[in-house]
Design an enzyme around this catalytic site. Structure first.
Site: not given
Length: 355
Positions: A26, A30, A39, A75, A161
């Site tokens: 990562r 952010r 973003r 992702d 998921y």
């Protein structure tokens, strides 16, 4: 010795390099103001599927910190989305998917959709490889030393998921299906295993020099289920990649696997095993096969805190691995609140060595 000027690629292929190459899970995200500036231009899936945006986001930490690895901005849930499962990233909630709970749900997924649906991802990789290895701008600034990494979620973690329909601490529905309806769960895992291998081969063909399998929820499983749903599919994926694209390293990340990480390293064929924060790197060094490189494993919260404690721990991890193929990284991803200057300090701490 590997004939390449890329330190990370040399380690991934089995060479001990000092100081060790460094990249962070990562690392594009952010915590960077330049990421936050982009973003609001598009939702998450659009950012992943727009080569201009995905390329820029991938390169942001390379420009700022000269990382040895550039990992594709994407992702792990792009694969089920590409097969036709509904997917939305909801602010404050995370990913929300139409859950897979029956054979009819599974039958609606079509792996044949994946190549066309993920074509923009492959375009991003091709652009990145040209930039990183090119004579202009960032490629020249890095001296062509940055290795391009592709990745995918490992089948069990992606299945978590897909079955649950959202994030969870325990993934009760997923683990319950594995026990109560093992035939259905095995069909889902088989479909994911094949599709994941195909997607990673496509990433390699598009420009990735190595690929990583993230099995973030593997630690939820007891040993028998870990062997069945983590080791076996990972081994099948690695074998397929090695058969079709010989020599391309695969990094495996069986997060929170504990002692099962040693069996994972022996049985899957990965060239590199990434270790989470809870692993003792020095102890694992003695337990893992000599031909398996190690990656990790500073606590992301220590990077968030910064200061001398961070520097000391980072150098302790680095120094304990000297003489062994080692990629310095975190034990999980960069925390969004991390000050960018802490990352810069970490990079300097790892790279500065005495005479």
């Amino acid at each position: 010795m590997t004939d390449t000027g890329k330190p990370l690629l040399r380690v991934l292929q089995g060479e001990a390099v000092w100081p060790p190459p460094l990249w962070l899970m990562r690392q594009a995200g952010r915590y960077l103001p330049e990421f936050r500036a982009l973003r609001d231009q598009a939702d998450f899936i659009t950012r992943c599927m727009t080569p201009d945006l995905a390329t820029e986001i991938t390169l942001q930490p390379i420009r700022r910190y000269a990382m040895d690895g550039a990992i594709l901005f994407s992702d792990i849930l792009i694969l089920p989305w590409a097969m036709g499962q509904s997917l939305e990233f909801v602010h404050g909630t995370g990913p929300v998917l139409g859950p897979i709970r029956s054979q009819a749900d599974l039958d609606r997924l079509d792996p044949k959709r994946v190549p066309e649906a993920t074509a923009p991802v492959m375009e991003t990789l091709t652009r990145l490889r040209g930039i990183l290895d090119g004579p202009d701008t960032i490629g020249a600034a890095q001296g062509g030393r940055t290795t391009l990494l592709g990745f995918a979620g490992a089948p069990f973690t992606v299945a978590c998921y897909m079955v649950e329909g959202h994030g969870s601490r325990e993934f009760d529905a997923t683990r319950g299906m594995a026990y109560a309806d093992p035939l259905l769960f095995d069909r889902l895992m088989a479909r994911l295993t094949e599709a994941t291998a195909e997607m990673l081969v496509a990433q390699i063909d598009a420009g990735a020099e190595a690929v990583m399998l993230f099995d973030s929820w593997s630690g939820l499983l007891p040993p028998s289920q870990f062997r069945r749903h983590v080791i076996a599919p990972t081994r099948a994926i690695v074998q397929e990649i090695h058969a079709r694209r010989p020599g391309v390293p695969v990094i495996g990340f069986p997060r929170l696997a504990g002692v099962m990480a040693t069996e994972y390293a022996r049985e899957t064929g990965v060239r590199v095993i990434a270790l989470d924060t809870g692993a003792d790197m020095n102890a694992m060094r003695g337990l893992l096969p000599d031909n398996v490189a190690l990656q990790g494993n500073l606590d992301p919260l220590l990077l968030l805190a910064g200061g001398d404690a961070m520097t000391q721990e980072a150098r302790a991890i680095r120094d304990a691995m000297k003489g062994r193929p080692h990629v310095f990284n975190l034990g999980h991803g960069v925390v969004p609140a991390t000050p960018p200057e802490h990352v810069g300090k970490l990079v300097r701490a790892v790279r500065e060595v005495g005479p």
